[in-house]
Design an enzyme around this catalytic site. Structure first.
Site, PDB file in Angstrom:
ATOM      1  N   HIS A 260       3.319 -10.152   2.082  1.00 14.65           N
ATOM      2  CA  HIS A 260       2.932  -8.750   2.234  1.00 14.65           C
ATOM      3  C   HIS A 260       1.441  -8.612   1.956  1.00 14.65           C
ATOM      4  O   HIS A 260       0.865  -9.388   1.190  1.00 14.65           O
ATOM      5  CB  HIS A 260       3.736  -7.880   1.266  1.00 14.65           C
ATOM      6  CG  HIS A 260       3.537  -6.413   1.448  1.00 14.65           C
ATOM      7  ND1 HIS A 260       3.597  -5.783   2.669  1.00 14.65           N
ATOM      8  CD2 HIS A 260       3.258  -5.420   0.542  1.00 14.65           C
ATOM      9  CE1 HIS A 260       3.379  -4.481   2.520  1.00 14.65           C
ATOM     10  NE2 HIS A 260       3.167  -4.244   1.244  1.00 14.65           N
TER      11      HIS A 260
ATOM     12  N   CYS B  14       1.605  -4.615   7.876  1.00 14.68           N
ATOM     13  CA  CYS B  14       0.871  -4.474   6.615  1.00 14.68           C
ATOM     14  C   CYS B  14      -0.501  -5.114   6.688  1.00 14.68           C
ATOM     15  O   CYS B  14      -1.463  -4.635   6.082  1.00 14.68           O
ATOM     16  CB  CYS B  14       1.683  -5.065   5.469  1.00 14.68           C
ATOM     17  SG  CYS B  14       2.063  -6.829   5.666  1.00 14.68           S
TER      18      CYS B  14
ATOM     19  N   ASN C 111      -0.689   0.534  -1.451  1.00 13.91           N
ATOM     20  CA  ASN C 111       0.290  -0.007  -0.523  1.00 13.91           C
ATOM     21  C   ASN C 111       0.290   0.814   0.770  1.00 13.91           C
ATOM     22  O   ASN C 111      -0.406   1.840   0.877  1.00 13.91           O
ATOM     23  CB  ASN C 111       1.685  -0.003  -1.163  1.00 13.91           C
ATOM     24  CG  ASN C 111       2.610  -1.041  -0.564  1.00 13.91           C
ATOM     25  OD1 ASN C 111       2.329  -1.616   0.481  1.00 13.91           O
ATOM     26  ND2 ASN C 111       3.728  -1.274  -1.216  1.00 13.91           N
TER      27      ASN C 111
ATOM     28  N   GLN D 159       3.227   2.307   7.151  1.00 17.46           N
ATOM     29  CA  GLN D 159       3.401   1.403   8.295  1.00 17.46           C
ATOM     30  C   GLN D 159       4.752   1.580   8.965  1.00 17.46           C
ATOM     31  O   GLN D 159       4.931   1.163  10.108  1.00 17.46           O
ATOM     32  CB  GLN D 159       3.233  -0.043   7.839  1.00 17.46           C
ATOM     33  CG  GLN D 159       4.350  -0.544   6.925  1.00 17.46           C
ATOM     34  CD  GLN D 159       4.078  -1.912   6.352  1.00 17.46           C
ATOM     35  OE1 GLN D 159       3.205  -2.058   5.478  1.00 17.46           O
ATOM     36  NE2 GLN D 159       4.796  -2.922   6.831  1.00 17.46           N
TER      37      GLN D 159
END
Length: 339
Positions: free
Chosen positions: A283, A150, A303, A144
């Site tokens: 997040h 996110c 992630n 990102q």
């Protein structure tokens, strides 16, 4: 040995040396901090605007490096930290640029509120482990960059996976379309429900190649947006428990929010992550599997900070901790799209 053979041999030795140098884990070798900083800068190709900025960033790097080294020297943790791309950022700078989950008002408290009934409740014969990568249902790790998007990456990741599971086709879909066109999210944050609603309302989502990521929010490109490549019919919220999350992940990757702002999360390098973190959701990631290691159960988390973070972009996060919300609040805001 001929001159040519000798030259080829010398080049091979040199390339091997360069490769070894680049791959050096700066959190495990002993060297002066200034030398560590220079090697870290070279590893990430960083050049600062002037000597003053470089000196300022060195002080931040030094503090982060000392923390990483001290944690790794403890020897009693099941995970280790590393000096990744975030090593010259204060924790406040990191949080401002690389998180971005913002729940809807009272979203965490409304645990029973769902768009549809929870499909995966009370399932039997659960597999003991699952890794959706082994089923070809997970795209590569994305980045990102310094944009609080996110939420877009998390929602798109699980849409990519359910489309593969249902249609057999794995496509890299466009986070930029979600970022530009949703209308209720930006680089300052957003949430996955709004992303799902946009995809449903828009009649689908286009591919990443058609609408590539630019690391910032821009104007919605209606022409690119109209080239839909994948659709979803709805989405469901997972009940707040690790058992419910397990049932869901056994059937498809799931989007979750968690607290990712802690320094141990920021500098996670590998191993089974057991803390430290709370339940302040800031997040968004995707849970793409689960398993166990040395008798401890874990979630497999994908992630969106690039492949340099964690284990090639992934984290093993402790599961079944016996506490409401799970580790880092992983069960408090979990969802998945339906097709």
């Amino acid at each position: 040995m001929s001159f040519i053979s000798q030259s080829v041999w010398l080049v091979a030795i040199l390339l091997a040396f360069v490769s070894l140098t680049v791959a050096t884990d700066l959190s495990t070798v002993e060297m002066p901090m200034s030398a560590r900083y220079e090697k870290w800068m070279a590893q990430y190709g960083l050049v600062y605007k002037d000597a003053e900025e470089k000196a300022h960033r060195f002080e931040i790097f030094k503090a982060n490096a000392e923390y990483v080294l001290s944690v790794n020297r403890e020897g009693n943790r099941t995970y280790r930290l590393g000096l990744n791309r975030f090593a010259d950022l204060t924790n406040e700078e990191f949080k401002a640029s690389y998180l971005g989950f913002k729940p809807k008002p009272s979203a965490v408290k409304e645990e029973t509120k769902v768009e549809q009934p929870f499909t995966y409740a009370n399932l039997d014969n659960m597999p003991s482990e699952m890794d959706w990568r082994d089923h070809g249902a997970v795209t590569g790790v994305k980045n990102q960059n310094p944009c609080g998007s996110c939420w877009a990456f998390s929602s798109v990741a699980v849409i990519e996976s359910i489309v593969k599971i249902k249609t057999g086709q794995l496509m890299s879909l466009s986070e930029q379309e979600v970022l530009d066109c949703t209308g209720k999210g930006s680089c300052q944050g957003g949430n996955m429900e709004e992303a799902y609603k946009f995809v449903i309302r828009n009649g689908g989502l286009t591919t990443e190649s058609n609408y590539p990521y630019t690391k910032k929010q821009g104007l919605c490109n209606s022409k690119r947006m109209s080239a839909s490549a994948a659709t979803i019919s709805g989405y469901q919220m997972v009940q707040n428990s690790e058992a419910a999350l397990l049932n869901a992940v056994a059937n498809q990757p799931v989007s979750v929010a968690l607290e990712g702002s802690g320094k141990d999360f920021q500098f996670y390098k590998g191993g089974l992550f057991t803390g430290y973190c709370g339940n302040k959701l800031d997040h968004a990631v995707a849970v793409v599997g689960y398993g166990s290691s040395a008798g401890t159960n874990y979630w497999l988390v994908k992630n969106s900070w690039g492949s340099d973070w964690g284990e090639a972009g992934y984290m093993q996060m402790q599961r079944d901790i016996g506490s409401d919300g799970g580790l880092c609040g992983i069960t408090l805001y979990a969802s998945y799209p339906t097709v």
